[in-house]
Design a protein around this motif. Structure first.
Motif, short mmCIF file in Angstrom:
data_model
loop_
_atom_site.label_atom_id
_atom_site.label_comp_id
_atom_site.label_asym_id
_atom_site.label_seq_id
_atom_site.Cartn_x
_atom_site.Cartn_y
_atom_site.Cartn_z
N GLU A 216 1.33 -5.02 -6.74
CA GLU A 216 0.27 -5.97 -6.41
C GLU A 216 0.56 -7.33 -7.05
O GLU A 216 0.88 -7.41 -8.23
CB GLU A 216 -1.08 -5.44 -6.92
CG GLU A 216 -2.26 -6.33 -6.55
CD GLU A 216 -3.58 -5.72 -6.99
OE1 GLU A 216 -4.33 -5.26 -6.12
OE2 GLU A 216 -3.84 -5.70 -8.21
N TYR B 299 -1.93 6.19 4.92
CA TYR B 299 -3.18 5.78 5.57
C TYR B 299 -3.52 6.72 6.73
O TYR B 299 -4.70 6.98 6.99
CB TYR B 299 -3.08 4.34 6.05
CG TYR B 299 -2.93 3.36 4.91
CD1 TYR B 299 -3.99 3.16 4.02
CD2 TYR B 299 -1.75 2.69 4.69
CE1 TYR B 299 -3.86 2.29 2.96
CE2 TYR B 299 -1.60 1.81 3.62
CZ TYR B 299 -2.66 1.62 2.76
OH TYR B 299 -2.53 0.76 1.70
N GLY C 232 -7.73 -5.15 0.74
CA GLY C 232 -7.85 -3.73 1.02
C GLY C 232 -8.64 -3.39 2.26
O GLY C 232 -8.83 -2.21 2.58
N LYS D 92 -5.68 -2.09 6.34
CA LYS D 92 -4.36 -1.58 5.97
C LYS D 92 -3.92 -0.59 7.03
O LYS D 92 -4.75 0.00 7.72
CB LYS D 92 -4.43 -0.89 4.60
CG LYS D 92 -4.67 -1.85 3.43
CD LYS D 92 -4.62 -1.08 2.12
CE LYS D 92 -4.75 -2.00 0.93
NZ LYS D 92 -4.64 -1.28 -0.34
N PRO D 93 -2.61 -0.38 7.13
CA PRO D 93 -1.52 -1.01 6.40
C PRO D 93 -0.99 -2.25 7.12
O PRO D 93 -1.25 -2.45 8.30
CB PRO D 93 -0.45 0.09 6.39
CG PRO D 93 -0.67 0.82 7.69
CD PRO D 93 -2.16 0.79 7.92
N GLY E 85 0.79 -1.22 0.00
CA GLY E 85 0.00 0.00 0.00
C GLY E 85 0.82 1.27 0.00
O GLY E 85 1.93 1.31 0.54
N CYS E 86 0.28 2.32 -0.66
CA CYS E 86 0.91 3.66 -0.65
C CYS E 86 2.39 3.56 -0.99
O CYS E 86 3.26 3.98 -0.22
CB CYS E 86 0.73 4.33 0.71
SG CYS E 86 -0.96 4.49 1.25
#
Length: 314
Positions: A106, A39, A208, A211-212, A2-3
């Motif tokens: 991903e 996040y 999803g 997270k994270p 993520g991010c």
């Protein structure tokens, strides 16, 4: 993972970890366009569609990190270099199963064989101890309102001796993924989130949810509840024209609505391929299918004429 751009900047400057932050494009108009939002910032209400100035109004304490500039243009080399390190992440994951790299950050991982082997040789209920990381798993349908008992509830579920065999395989998957996540962190300093389920669609949805750096397991008993109220546009490939058609033509707004229609009825409307049931397997692919470059020209820099477009392209 993520991010990703945020993680790259946090790895360069560890003091940014845990803070609301965003990476902004090199163009400084209205504080720059946000291209990655942590996040922590998202929880404060900061959205990817904002610009730096607006994000400061929503979250005054946000840290904005500008994309490096070289010769008057964005220099993305540090992100591309970090992106190439994702190949080492894929290498780590592929130790346990077939990998399909879906994008720069991903990956789908088929753990069937590894889970089958664990279930036959060292099933969770026979293990003397369960790794702490696996006990942090989020299990859909598991009542964990009392956080003090959450890990014990997860332990009981993972080690349930009379569970359905398919859920036992998921438990093995949870243990394997927890181990892999720690290996990725150790070898790259990047964190990743995971969804563990019996097919790609459910795994993608679950990845999803927390997270994270957390993992979510979808037992068979929780699938119906997950899908019933899920907005149709959150489903893979249903966010565009097909999703709009389902809403306008069939009155479908949730996956629960969609499940009221038979496969034959959907094929009447959308053809055999689109209206069929997907049994898509994880493909053995270590590189993403495509890369998509893009550029935004906001406000006074918006492209309004053919000549301005030609200048921008040259």
């Amino acid at each position: 993972m993520g991010c990703f751009y945020v993680q790259v900047e946090q790895r360069k400057n560890p003091e940014l970890r845990g803070l609301p932050m965003a990476v902004v494009q090199y163009n400084s108009w209205q504080g720059g366009r946000l291209i990655a939002v942590s996040y922590e910032a998202q929880r404060c209400g900061v959205k990817h569609s904002m610009r730096g100035a607006e994000s400061k109004q929503v979250c005054p304490q946000i840290q904005l990190v500008q994309v490096p500039v070289a010769r008057g243009k964005a220099d993305l080399n540090s992100y591309w270099s970090a992106g190439s390190e994702v190949s080492s992440v894929v290498s780590i994951l592929s130790r346990k199963g077939r990998c399909e790299r879906a994008s720069i950050d991903e990956v789908y991982l088929d753990l069937t064989d590894a889970a089958e082997t664990m279930l036959a040789e060292a099933p969770p209920e026979r293990l003397e101890a369960i790794e702490e990381e696996a006990l942090k798993s989020h299990v859909l349908g598991l009542d964990n309102e009392d956080r003090s008992e959450a890990k014990e509830n997860v332990r009981r579920l993972l080690c349930k001796s009379n569970a359905d065999r398919r859920d036992k395989l998921l438990a093995c998957g949870a243990l394997i993924v927890a181990e892999l996540g720690l290996l990725v962190l150790k070898e790259t300093e990047f964190t990743c989130s995971a969804g563990i389920a019996h097919n790609k669609m459910l795994a993608k949805l679950a990845s999803g949810m927390n997270k994270p750096a957390q993992q979510t397991v979808v037992p068979l008993s929780s699938v119906k509840g997950l899908l019933e109220s899920l907005p149709i546009r959150k489903m893979k490939q249903l966010g565009g024209e097909l999703g709009s058609s389902l809403q306008s033509d069939l009155g479908v707004n949730t996956v629960g609505d969609l499940l009221q229609f038979s496969e034959e009825k959907l094929q009447e409307h959308y053809g055999i391929n689109t209206g069929g049931i997907s049994g898509e397997e994880v493909e053995g692919r270590l590189l993403p299918k495509s890369y998509g470059p893009g550029k935004t020209f906001p406000g006074p820099q918006a492209l309004k004429t053919i000549s301005s477009l030609s200048s921008a392209l040259t």
